[in-house]
Design a protein around this motif. Structure first.
Motif, short mmCIF file in Angstrom:
data_model
loop_
_atom_site.label_atom_id
_atom_site.label_comp_id
_atom_site.label_asym_id
_atom_site.label_seq_id
_atom_site.Cartn_x
_atom_site.Cartn_y
_atom_site.Cartn_z
N ASN A 98 0.83 -1.22 0.00
CA ASN A 98 0.00 0.00 0.00
C ASN A 98 0.86 1.26 0.00
OD1 ASN A 98 -2.31 -1.50 -0.03
ND2 ASN A 98 -2.89 -1.10 2.10
N GLY A 99 2.01 1.18 -0.69
CA GLY A 99 2.90 2.33 -0.79
C GLY A 99 3.86 2.48 0.37
N HIS A 100 3.83 1.58 1.33
CA HIS A 100 4.71 1.66 2.50
C HIS A 100 5.74 0.53 2.44
CE1 HIS A 100 1.94 4.50 4.54
NE2 HIS A 100 0.98 3.77 3.99
N GLU A 101 6.98 0.88 2.72
CA GLU A 101 8.02 -0.15 2.82
C GLU A 101 8.00 -0.74 4.23
OE1 GLU A 101 11.89 0.33 1.18
OE2 GLU A 101 11.28 1.96 -0.15
N LEU A 102 7.65 -2.00 4.33
CA LEU A 102 7.55 -2.65 5.64
C LEU A 102 8.80 -3.45 5.99
CD1 LEU A 102 3.87 -4.01 5.63
CD2 LEU A 102 4.74 -1.81 6.45
N GLY A 103 9.58 -3.83 4.98
CA GLY A 103 10.76 -4.65 5.27
C GLY A 103 10.34 -5.98 5.87
N ARG A 104 11.03 -6.36 6.93
CA ARG A 104 10.74 -7.65 7.56
C ARG A 104 9.39 -7.68 8.26
NH1 ARG A 104 16.45 -9.76 10.26
NH2 ARG A 104 17.63 -9.89 8.30
N ARG A 105 8.81 -6.51 8.50
CA ARG A 105 7.50 -6.47 9.16
C ARG A 105 6.39 -7.00 8.26
NH1 ARG A 105 7.32 -6.99 13.91
NH2 ARG A 105 5.18 -6.19 13.88
N ILE A 106 6.72 -7.30 7.01
CA ILE A 106 5.70 -7.84 6.12
C ILE A 106 5.19 -9.18 6.62
CG2 ILE A 106 7.24 -9.09 4.57
CD1 ILE A 106 5.48 -8.12 2.24
N THR A 107 6.01 -9.88 7.42
CA THR A 107 5.57 -11.17 7.96
C THR A 107 4.39 -11.00 8.91
OG1 THR A 107 7.22 -11.01 9.73
CG2 THR A 107 7.84 -12.22 7.75
N ALA A 108 4.20 -9.79 9.46
CA ALA A 108 3.10 -9.56 10.40
C ALA A 108 1.75 -9.42 9.71
CB ALA A 108 3.38 -8.31 11.25
N ILE A 109 1.76 -9.29 8.37
CA ILE A 109 0.49 -9.19 7.65
C ILE A 109 0.34 -10.29 6.61
CG2 ILE A 109 0.46 -6.67 7.92
CD1 ILE A 109 1.13 -6.62 4.83
N SER A 110 1.30 -11.20 6.57
CA SER A 110 1.29 -12.20 5.51
C SER A 110 1.50 -13.60 6.06
CB SER A 110 2.40 -11.89 4.49
OG SER A 110 3.68 -12.02 5.08
N GLY A 111 1.23 -14.57 5.22
CA GLY A 111 1.55 -15.96 5.50
C GLY A 111 2.42 -16.49 4.39
N TYR A 112 3.27 -17.47 4.71
CA TYR A 112 4.19 -18.02 3.71
C TYR A 112 4.17 -19.54 3.82
CZ TYR A 112 8.55 -18.61 1.02
OH TYR A 112 9.49 -18.97 0.09
N ALA A 113 3.52 -20.18 2.88
CA ALA A 113 3.50 -21.64 2.82
C ALA A 113 4.68 -22.10 2.00
CB ALA A 113 2.19 -22.13 2.21
N GLN A 114 5.73 -22.56 2.68
CA GLN A 114 6.95 -22.93 1.99
C GLN A 114 6.87 -24.36 1.46
OE1 GLN A 114 10.68 -21.53 3.73
NE2 GLN A 114 9.51 -20.52 5.35
N GLN A 115 7.75 -24.65 0.53
CA GLN A 115 7.72 -25.96 -0.12
C GLN A 115 8.22 -27.06 0.80
OE1 GLN A 115 9.76 -26.03 -3.87
NE2 GLN A 115 9.30 -28.17 -4.28
N ASP A 116 9.21 -26.78 1.64
CA ASP A 116 9.76 -27.78 2.55
C ASP A 116 8.87 -27.89 3.78
OD1 ASP A 116 11.92 -28.14 0.85
OD2 ASP A 116 13.06 -26.53 1.82
N GLU A 117 8.37 -29.10 4.02
CA GLU A 117 7.50 -29.31 5.17
C GLU A 117 8.33 -29.53 6.43
OE1 GLU A 117 7.13 -31.36 2.45
OE2 GLU A 117 5.22 -30.75 1.55
N LEU A 118 8.04 -28.75 7.47
CA LEU A 118 8.70 -28.89 8.76
C LEU A 118 7.63 -29.02 9.83
CD1 LEU A 118 11.51 -26.17 8.45
CD2 LEU A 118 11.76 -28.65 8.20
N PHE A 119 7.56 -30.18 10.46
CA PHE A 119 6.55 -30.42 11.48
C PHE A 119 7.18 -31.17 12.65
CE2 PHE A 119 4.14 -30.59 7.42
CZ PHE A 119 3.34 -29.48 7.62
N VAL A 120 6.42 -31.27 13.73
CA VAL A 120 6.76 -32.16 14.83
C VAL A 120 6.04 -33.47 14.55
CG1 VAL A 120 6.69 -32.52 17.32
CG2 VAL A 120 6.99 -30.21 16.40
N GLY A 121 6.78 -34.46 14.08
CA GLY A 121 6.18 -35.66 13.52
C GLY A 121 5.42 -36.52 14.49
N THR A 122 5.64 -36.35 15.80
CA THR A 122 4.95 -37.20 16.78
C THR A 122 3.53 -36.73 17.06
OG1 THR A 122 5.99 -35.88 18.52
CG2 THR A 122 7.06 -37.96 17.93
#
Length: 610
Positions: A98-122
Motif C-alpha cells: 500500500n505504498g509503505h516499505e515494511l521490510g521484515r515487518r511484512i511477515t506480520a500481515i502475511s503468511g508463507y506456505a513454503q515448499q519444505d514441510e517442517l513439522f513435529v512428527g509425533t
C-alpha cells in the motif's frame, strides 16, 4: 475492524463435532496492494546475477502465479518480497505494501506456505493445528476451534486428523500430499492479508491440486492478495489464475492475465497450438536448453525487451511507479507470552512423551543401572574398604546422572532448529517462549529417571537411610541432573551442529569428572589445573552426596559414629562438612548460568538464520 464473513468454501456435514453453520469463516482483511520496483539481486561472493530490474504488482482480489523454468528466479523473488532467506545476496530495489516499505515487518500481515514441510512428527494433524491456532489466532478457545475446523474442512484434512504426521525417512505418518496441505492449513489459520505460497501443488494429485488452487482463488476473491510460484500447471489450473508472471533469466518476460499472455507470446512468434497447454509452451519457450544456451538466452532477451516496450510493460511500469500511499495495513498481534509458552510446552511435552528414546528407554535404562549399582555394592560394610566402596558408588551415581543426561539432550536444538527458525521469523513466538517451554518439557523426564536410579540402588547399597538424608539425596540428585541437563542444552544451543556438540561434550566431561574428587584428590591437584574443580558439578555433587552420607550412618551402635569420624572420612577426599549448603547453592547457580548462556546462543543463531 475485521468482521466475520461467509465461509470460503461450502462445507458439508462437519466431522469436527459441530454443525456446518457453526464453522467460523476466516475474518475479512483490509485490501493490500503489493508492488516491487527494479528488484536486482546478485550473489555476494560469485557476483552471479540472479534477478535484474524485476518489477511487478499484485492487487487484492487477484491470484498471481509466478512461473518460469527452473532457475528463472521465482523463489528468489518470493524471498525478496518476504525479506527472508537472503543471506549471501546483495539486493537492490523496493518492495511496498500500500505504498509503505515494511521490510521484515511484512511477515506480520502475511503468511508463507513454503515448499519444505517442517513439522513435529509425533503429533497428530489435529493436535498440530490446535497448537498452531494457539500461536497464530488471537481470541478465545471457541474462535480457535472454529478456525481449525474451517481450514480442515477447506483442505480435506478430516480423514487424517487423528493420524500422526510422521517424518520423511523416519516414523510413517500422513501422505506427502496431506503433509503439503497441512503446511497450507497452518498459514490459513492466521488469516493473512497477503498469502505467499512456494509450489503449493507440489506432491498433490490433479484433483487436490485443483482444490488447493480453488482455495487460493477464493481467498483472493474475498479481498486478499495471493501470490504463488507454480511449476508447470495444467491447462485447467492455468486458466484459474487471475494474473500470471513469467520469468526467465532473472527478468520479467510477461505480467498480465493468462489470456493476454497467450496473445503476447503469439504476437512474439510463439503461437500456442490448439489443445496444447499454454503454460507448457511458454515455459519451454523461456527455458535455457542444454547445448543451446546462447540461442536460448538471445531469445529470452528479445522476449523480455519486447514485453518492456509493449502496452503490457508500459501499463505495469505506470502501475508500479504511480501507486499512491494507502492505509498502512494493520499488523497481526502476537499472542501473549504465556499463551506461547503454554502452546509450545504442550507441543514439546507430547513430542517428548511419544519419543521412546527419551521416555521408556531412559526409565528402563536408569532402573537397570540402579539395580546394577545396588548389586555391585550390595550392603557395603563400614570397614575401610566398605567406606571406599560407598564413596565409589556415590561418585558413580554422579557420573551416571551426568553422562546419560547430557548425551540424551544434545539433540535439544539440532533437530528443532529449522522449525524454530522458520516459526520465529514467521512471527509466531519469541525465542524466549520456545526456550522456556522446551526446557520445562524436559524437566519431568530428566528428574524422574534420576530419582528412579537413586531410589532403586539406595537401600540395596546400604546408604544412610534416615528420612532427612534420603530427601537430601534426592535433592542432590535433582541438582546434579539439572546441572547436566542445562549444560547439555547450553552446548546444543551454541554448537552449529550435533557432531560438534558431541565432540565438545566428551572432552569437557572428561575434564570435569577427573577433577570431581574420586580419581584425583581435589586437595592435591597441581595449581595449574586445580581451578577446573570449581567449574565441576561432579565435585560439588560428589561432595554434597558424601557429606549427606557420612553425617549419620546405619550403625546399630550409633554412638561410635561421631563428627570426628565423619570429618576423617571426608578429609580423605579433601571435603569439608560445612560446604554442604554452599555446594547446593553453587549447583543451583550452575543451572541458571548454563540456561542463560544457552538462551543467548539460541537467540543469536536464530536471529542470524533469516
Amino acid at each position: 475492524m475485521a468482521t466475520e464473513t461467509c465461509s470460503l468454501l461450502s462445507v458439508g456435514q462437519s466431522e469436527y463435532g459441530a454443525a456446518p453453520s457453526m464453522i467460523s469463516a476466516l475474518e475479512a482483511v483490509d485490501p493490500v496492494t503489493l508492488t516491487w520496483h527494479n528488484i536486482s539481486i546478485q550473489a555476494t561472493k560469485s557476483g552471479k546475477q540472479i534477478l535484474e530490474n524485476v518489477s511487478g504488482i499484485a492487487k487484492p482480489g487477484q491470484l498471481l502465479a509466478l512461473m518460469g523454468a527452473s532457475g528463472a528466479g521465482k523463489t528468489t523473488l518470493l524471498n525478496m518480497l518476504l525479506s527472508r532467506n537472503l543471506k549471501g545476496l546483495d539486493t537492490n530495489g523496493s518492495v511496498k505494501v500500500n505504498g509503505h516499505e515494511l521490510g521484515r515487518r511484512i511477515t506480520a500481515i502475511s503468511g508463507y506456505a513454503q515448499q519444505d514441510e517442517l513439522f513435529v512428527g509425533t503429533l497428530t494433524v489435529k493436535e498440530y493445528l490446535d497448537i498452531q491456532a494457539k500461536l497464530r489466532v488471537n481470541g478465545d478457545a471457541d474462535k480457535r476451534r472454529r478456525r481449525v475446523a474451517n481450514v480442515m474442512s477447506q483442505l480435506g484434512l478430516y480423514k487424517c486428523q487423528n493420524t500422526r504426521i510422521g517424518a520423511i525417512g523416519g516414523q510413517k505418518g500422513i501422505s506427502g500430499g496431506e503433509m503439503r496441505r497441512l503446511t497450507f492449513a497452518c498459514e490459513l489459520l492466521s488469516n493473512p492479508s497477503v498469502l505467499f505460497c512456494d509450489e503449493p501443488t507440489t506432491g498433490l494429485d490433479s484433483f487436490m491440486a485443483e482444490s488447493v488452487v480453488q482455495v487460493l482463488s477464493t481467498l483472493a476473491k474475498s479481498g486478499r492478495t495471493v501470490i504463488c510460484t507454480i511449476h508447470q500447471p495444467s491447462s485447467q489450473l492455468y486458466q484459474m489464475f487471475d494474473r500470471v508472471m513469467f520469468m526467465a533469466g532473472g527478468k520479467t518476460a510477461f505480467l498480465g492475465s493468462p489470456k493476454d499472455a497467450i496473445q503476447f507470446f503469439e504476437d512474439a512468434g510463439f503461437a500456442c497450438p490448439r489443445n496444447f497447454n499454454p503454460a507448457d509452451l511458454i515455459i519451454h519457450t523461456l527455458a535455457v536448453m542444454p547445448n543451446e544456451e546462447d540461442k536460448c538466452r538471445q531469445r529470452i532477451e528479445v522476449i523480455c525487451t519486447k514485453f518492456q516496450n509493449s502496452s503490457y510493460g508500459r501499463t505495469l511500469k505506470i502501475g508500479v511507479e504511480k501507486t499512491d500511499e494507502g492505509q498502512r495495513p494493520s499488523e497481526r498481534r502476537k499472542t501473549g507470552i504465556l499463551t506461547q509458552i503454554g502452546a509450545l510446552l504442550q507441543r514439546s511435552a507430547i513430542d517428548t512423551w511419544r519419543n521412546p528414546s527419551l521416555t521408556r528407554a531412559k526409565v528402563i535404562q536408569k532402573s537397570i543401572m540402579g539395580l546394577f549399582v545396588g548389586l555391585l555394592y550390595l550392603q557395603s560394610p563400614l570397614t575401610s574398604i566398605g567406606i571406599s566402596n560407598l564413596n565409589g558408588a556415590l561418585f558413580y551415581l554422579v557420573c551416571e546422572l551426568t553422562y546419560s543426561t547430557i548425551f540424551g539432550i544434545l539433540n535439544f536444538l539440532p533437530t528443532d532448529f529449522p522449525l524454530v527458525s522458520r516459526e520465529y521469523h514467521d512471527g509466531l513466538y519469541s525465542v524466549f517462549s520456545y526456550y522456556v517451554a522446551r526446557c520445562l518439557s524436559y524437566l519431568p523426564l530428566f528428574t524422574a529417571d534420576g530419582l528412579i536410579m537413586l531410589l532403586v540402588s539406595y537401600w540395596l547399597v546400604g546408604f544412610s537411610n534416615s528420612l532427612v538424608q534420603v530427601l537430601f539425596a534426592c535433592l542432590i540428585a535433582f541438582l546434579i541432573e539439572q546441572s547436566s541437563s542445562a549444560c547439555g542444552i547450553m552446548i546444543s544451543c551454541i554448537s552449529p551442529s550435533l557432531p560438534i556438540a558431541m565432540s565438545t561434550a566428551g572432552p569437557l566431561l572428561t575434564l570435569l569428572s577427573l577433577t570431581g574428587g574420586l580419581y584425583a584428590n581435589v586437595g592435591a591437584l597441581p595449581s595449574y589445573i586445580s581451578w577446573i574443580q570449581y567449574l565441576s558439578w561432579f565435585k560439588y555433587g560428589f561432595e554434597a552426596f558424601a557429606i549427606n552420607q557420612w553425617s549419620s550412618v546405619n550403625e546399630p551402635n550409633s554412638t561410635i559414629w561421631t563428627e570426628a569420624k565423619r570429618d576423617s572420612v571426608l578429609s580423605q577426599l579433601s571435603f569439608h562438612a560445612d560446604m554442604f549448603y554452599p555446594d547446593l547453592v553453587i549447583m543451583s547457580a550452575f543451572i541458571l548460568v548454563f540456561y542463560f548462556i544457552g538462551y543467548l546462543g539460541l537467540a543469536y543463531r536464530v536471529s542470524k538464520a533469516r
